[in-house]
Design a protein around this motif. Structure first.
Motif, mmCIF file in Angstrom:
data_model
loop_
_atom_site.group_PDB
_atom_site.id
_atom_site.type_symbol
_atom_site.label_atom_id
_atom_site.label_comp_id
_atom_site.label_asym_id
_atom_site.label_seq_id
_atom_site.Cartn_x
_atom_site.Cartn_y
_atom_site.Cartn_z
ATOM 1 N N THR A 13 16.467 -39.768 35.254
ATOM 2 C CA THR A 13 17.514 -40.030 36.253
ATOM 3 C C THR A 13 16.926 -40.410 37.608
ATOM 4 N N ILE A 14 15.784 -39.829 37.965
ATOM 5 C CA ILE A 14 15.182 -40.124 39.278
ATOM 6 C C ILE A 14 13.997 -41.086 39.165
ATOM 7 N N ALA A 15 13.878 -41.757 38.016
ATOM 8 C CA ALA A 15 12.698 -42.602 37.767
ATOM 9 C C ALA A 15 12.862 -43.992 38.361
ATOM 10 N N TRP A 16 12.845 -44.050 39.673
ATOM 11 C CA TRP A 16 12.720 -45.346 40.346
ATOM 12 C C TRP A 16 11.890 -45.138 41.595
ATOM 13 N N GLY A 17 11.102 -46.182 41.924
ATOM 14 C CA GLY A 17 10.166 -46.070 43.034
ATOM 15 C C GLY A 17 8.761 -45.774 42.533
ATOM 16 N N ASN A 18 7.942 -45.239 43.415
ATOM 17 C CA ASN A 18 6.550 -44.920 43.115
ATOM 18 C C ASN A 18 6.461 -43.844 42.033
ATOM 19 N N ARG A 19 5.648 -44.100 41.017
ATOM 20 C CA ARG A 19 5.597 -43.161 39.894
ATOM 21 C C ARG A 19 5.036 -41.798 40.285
ATOM 22 N N LEU A 20 4.072 -41.753 41.192
ATOM 23 C CA LEU A 20 3.560 -40.457 41.636
ATOM 24 C C LEU A 20 4.636 -39.666 42.370
ATOM 25 N N SER A 21 5.468 -40.372 43.139
ATOM 26 C CA SER A 21 6.572 -39.714 43.825
ATOM 27 C C SER A 21 7.594 -39.197 42.820
ATOM 28 N N ILE A 22 7.854 -39.965 41.787
ATOM 29 C CA ILE A 22 8.776 -39.525 40.737
ATOM 30 C C ILE A 22 8.259 -38.246 40.083
ATOM 31 N N ILE A 23 6.982 -38.221 39.761
ATOM 32 C CA ILE A 23 6.387 -37.052 39.109
ATOM 33 C C ILE A 23 6.455 -35.839 40.022
ATOM 34 N N ARG A 24 6.153 -36.005 41.303
ATOM 35 C CA ARG A 24 6.245 -34.883 42.253
ATOM 36 C C ARG A 24 7.676 -34.356 42.322
ATOM 37 N N SER A 25 8.633 -35.262 42.408
ATOM 38 C CA SER A 25 10.027 -34.845 42.516
ATOM 39 C C SER A 25 10.508 -34.176 41.231
ATOM 40 N N ALA A 26 10.104 -34.709 40.094
ATOM 41 C CA ALA A 26 10.501 -34.097 38.822
ATOM 42 C C ALA A 26 9.883 -32.708 38.677
ATOM 43 N N ASN A 27 8.646 -32.548 39.116
ATOM 44 C CA ASN A 27 8.030 -31.221 39.120
ATOM 45 C C ASN A 27 8.825 -30.247 39.979
ATOM 46 N N LYS A 28 9.299 -30.734 41.126
ATOM 47 C CA LYS A 28 10.113 -29.905 42.005
ATOM 48 C C LYS A 28 11.401 -29.489 41.310
ATOM 49 N N MET A 29 12.021 -30.405 40.585
ATOM 50 C CA MET A 29 13.223 -30.072 39.829
ATOM 51 C C MET A 29 12.948 -28.951 38.826
ATOM 52 N N MET A 30 11.833 -29.057 38.112
ATOM 53 C CA MET A 30 11.499 -28.021 37.135
ATOM 54 C C MET A 30 11.248 -26.679 37.820
ATOM 55 N N GLU A 31 10.624 -26.690 38.990
ATOM 56 C CA GLU A 31 10.398 -25.450 39.739
ATOM 57 C C GLU A 31 11.722 -24.805 40.139
ATOM 58 N N ILE A 32 12.647 -25.614 40.625
ATOM 59 C CA ILE A 32 13.959 -25.103 41.012
ATOM 60 C C ILE A 32 14.656 -24.462 39.815
ATOM 61 N N MET A 33 14.451 -25.027 38.620
ATOM 62 C CA MET A 33 15.058 -24.495 37.404
ATOM 63 C C MET A 33 14.191 -23.420 36.748
ATOM 64 N N ASP A 34 13.226 -22.892 37.496
ATOM 65 C CA ASP A 34 12.356 -21.800 37.026
ATOM 66 C C ASP A 34 11.626 -22.152 35.739
ATOM 67 N N GLU A 35 11.275 -23.426 35.590
ATOM 68 C CA GLU A 35 10.536 -23.917 34.425
ATOM 69 C C GLU A 35 11.259 -23.595 33.121
ATOM 70 N N ALA A 36 12.578 -23.470 33.179
ATOM 71 C CA ALA A 36 13.396 -23.202 31.994
ATOM 72 C C ALA A 36 14.660 -24.049 32.083
ATOM 73 N N PRO A 37 14.541 -25.355 31.850
ATOM 74 C CA PRO A 37 15.666 -26.260 32.085
ATOM 75 C C PRO A 37 16.940 -25.894 31.333
ATOM 76 N N TYR A 38 16.836 -25.583 30.047
ATOM 77 C CA TYR A 38 18.034 -25.290 29.273
ATOM 78 C C TYR A 38 18.709 -24.012 29.758
ATOM 79 N N ASP A 39 17.927 -22.961 29.988
ATOM 80 C CA ASP A 39 18.510 -21.713 30.483
ATOM 81 C C ASP A 39 19.180 -21.923 31.831
ATOM 82 N N PHE A 40 18.565 -22.706 32.700
ATOM 83 C CA PHE A 40 19.137 -22.947 34.016
ATOM 84 C C PHE A 40 20.437 -23.728 33.897
ATOM 85 N N VAL A 41 20.417 -24.779 33.088
ATOM 86 C CA VAL A 41 21.613 -25.616 32.932
ATOM 87 C C VAL A 41 22.770 -24.811 32.363
#
Length: 255
Positions: free
Chosen positions: A49-77
């Motif tokens: 969903t956020i994969a546009w722009g610089n790929r390193l920036s995408i990876i950093r932002s996606a990592n941040k998303m996983m951190e916010i979800m406590d590295e448990a995406p399904y449980d968080f959702v």
């Protein structure tokens, strides 16, 4: 190049770029951190969903998303409280902000709670020779929840002319076989033959240079044209050539 030469060239480039070491610089590395199918699906969908722009920036932002979800995406959702959901308000990736992130978490929750997840819906609507109508129909279910209009732009709609690059990339990740160690092959009720190429500026330029695409705009009609050309080369797995087109464009500056 004639068609036989073009196929041989693209087959070789696909093998060159469809390798596990491709993961180190690509956002697909984010869902590869997980083992459970639901975690992989959600991490993949949100990363795409956020994969546009610089790929390193995408990876950093996606990592941040996983951190916010406590590295448990399904449980968080599926289980996050309103207080826990408020953590997503801090997130920003370009024009995708905390409001959008919270909306997407709630949209995913709605799909898993009421429809059994994304796979059953996409499978239900996977009619014909492509998944573009399925994207439109799944999108309509996703936004059955209360939401702000602004969040809709982050879930592209081929029915309105979008190339839906990020959704087609997500579907490639889920459907194509895992043999190469890159894609996941989790959804076996949908055929790779139904996939569409994730068309972006890089793959579009290469496709036009190779004579695979004539349409100038990167829109849904261009996706249809490119799909036809790639299916003529490999009707069973046309989107494997995404690796060749992307690699030629990004790493070799082929135009």
């Amino acid at each position: 190049m004639n068609r036989k030469e073009l196929k041989a060239f693209l087959d070789a480039k696909t093998l060159q770029y469809q390798r596990p070491d491709f993961l180190s610089s690509d956002p697909i590395q984010i869902p590869h951190r997980f083992q459970d199918q639901s975690d992989i699906e959600i991490a993949a969908f949100l990363t795409a969903t956020i994969a546009w722009g610089n790929r390193l920036s995408i990876i950093r932002s996606a990592n941040k998303m996983m951190e916010i979800m406590d590295e448990a995406p399904y449980d968080f959702v599926t289980s996050a409280s309103e207080k826990e959901l408020n953590k997503s308000a801090q997130f920003v990736h370009r024009t995708f902000n905390g409001i959008d992130f919270t909306t997407f978490v709630k949209g995913l929750r709605h799909l898993y709670k009421n429809y059994g997840g994304m796979e059953p819906l996409f499978t239900q609507y996977a009619k014909g020779d492509d998944l573009q109508e399925a994207i439109t129909k799944v999108r309509s279910h996703f936004f059955e929840i209360p939401h702000l209009k602004r969040s809709e732009k982050h879930f592209s709609d081929p029915g309105r002319g979008s190339a839906a690059k990020r959704l087609n990339m997500f579907l490639r990740w889920m459907v194509r076989p895992s043999d190469s160690g890159v894609d996941f092959g989790l959804w076996n009720q949908i055929s790779p033959a139904q996939l569409s190429c994730p068309l972006d500026v890089h793959s579009g330029k290469v496709a036009r240079a190779l004579g695979l695409l004539t349409r100038k705009q990167n829109d849904s009609r261009a996706v249809q044209e490119l799909d036809s050309a790639l299916r003529a080369l490999d009707p069973e797995d046309p989107v494997k050539y995404d690796f060749a087109l992307f690699g030629l464009g990004v790493f070799e500056k082929f135009e």
